[in-house]
Design an enzyme around this catalytic site. Structure first.
Site, PDB file in Angstrom:
ATOM      1  N   ASP A  35       0.839  -1.198   0.000  1.00  0.00           N
ATOM      2  CA  ASP A  35       0.000   0.000   0.000  1.00  0.00           C
ATOM      3  C   ASP A  35       0.872   1.246   0.000  1.00  0.00           C
ATOM      4  O   ASP A  35       1.545   1.542   0.989  1.00  0.00           O
ATOM      5  CB  ASP A  35      -0.917   0.011   1.217  1.00  0.00           C
ATOM      6  CG  ASP A  35      -2.066  -0.973   1.092  1.00  0.00           C
ATOM      7  OD1 ASP A  35      -2.784  -0.910   0.077  1.00  0.00           O
ATOM      8  OD2 ASP A  35      -2.255  -1.796   2.002  1.00  0.00           O
ATOM      9  N   ASP A 175     -10.366  -6.313  -0.577  1.00  0.00           N
ATOM     10  CA  ASP A 175      -9.398  -5.628   0.277  1.00  0.00           C
ATOM     11  C   ASP A 175     -10.126  -4.878   1.386  1.00  0.00           C
ATOM     12  O   ASP A 175     -10.959  -4.013   1.118  1.00  0.00           O
ATOM     13  CB  ASP A 175      -8.571  -4.640  -0.548  1.00  0.00           C
ATOM     14  CG  ASP A 175      -7.420  -4.022   0.243  1.00  0.00           C
ATOM     15  OD1 ASP A 175      -7.177  -4.450   1.384  1.00  0.00           O
ATOM     16  OD2 ASP A 175      -6.767  -3.114  -0.293  1.00  0.00           O
TER      17      ASP A 175
END
Length: 220
Positions: A35, A175
């Site tokens: 991320d 996610d």
């Protein structure tokens, strides 16, 4: 049932990142989710380009690079230069004026193109991009922070996307707030992979291999 499991590395223990990568690798993780946040598109900073480069060098398994940054086309080459062919790069369509241009750069570099869809983003606004991506990452929480609560209405969006995936040739990934019951519900419906973070994988005081095996042994 076959489904992919990817480790959300922003949740890893950074006091010994090398050991975290080794343990996840040996434990049977399928890929590593990276991320990248710029503090602008989302109100947080997470992993850096150097974190991504280190993990890329530390494992032979694929990376899933999730760019939560404004105007990724301005910086996409920084990331592509340090990835291997077959790694995935997700962008958020709202973050770019012409997202198809950025996706084409990802394709031209030999990477797997993907888009990430926020909870508040409708399927209709990204419909045409579904024809050119290989992966769609559905956010079940608002992006930017780990440990958030699941937003139930996202399930309706997943159902809509599942109806298009075979015709348009993309795979669907989950996610955010990924628990065992979410995998049990959505894997049989056709969601191909799940990003595992603090809900199910990290900070549990158990070997990663045991946790991953328990997930793969879930009853469907």
């Amino acid at each position: 049932m076959n489904f992919e499991l990817t480790a959300s590395m922003m949740c890893a223990y950074y006091g010994n990142l090398e050991q975290e990568v080794r343990d996840l690798d040996a434990g049977g993780i399928d890929s590593f989710h990276i991320d990248i946040m710029d503090g602008r598109y989302v109100p947080n900073y997470a992993m850096s380009l150097n974190d991504m480069r280190y993990i890329r060098a530390a494992t032979s398994k694929p990376l899933d690079v999730h760019l939560m940054i404004e105007h990724p086309n301005n910086r996409i080459q920084l990331f592509l230069d340090h990835l291997h062919p077959g790694d995935t790069v997700y962008i958020h369509p709202e973050a770019e004026y012409h997202p198809s241009t950025t996706l084409q750069a990802i394709i031209d570099a030999g990477m797997i193109p993907g888009i990430a869809i926020n909870p508040g983003t409708s399927v209709e606004t990204v419909f045409e991009m579904l024809r050119i991506v290989d992966k769609v990452l559905v956010m079940s929480v608002n992006p930017g922070n780990a440990g958030q609560m699941y937003l139930p209405y996202v399930g309706h969006k997943i159902a809509k996307l599942l109806a298009f995936k075979d015709e348009m040739g993309f795979a669907l990934y989950w996610d955010g707030a990924c628990s065992a019951d979410r995998i049990q519900e959505f894997a049989p419906k056709g969601v191909k992979g799940f990003v595992l973070g603090s809900t199910l994988l990290f900070g549990k005081g158990r070997p990663y291999g045991e946790i991953l095996q328990d997930i793969r042994n879930l009853k469907f």
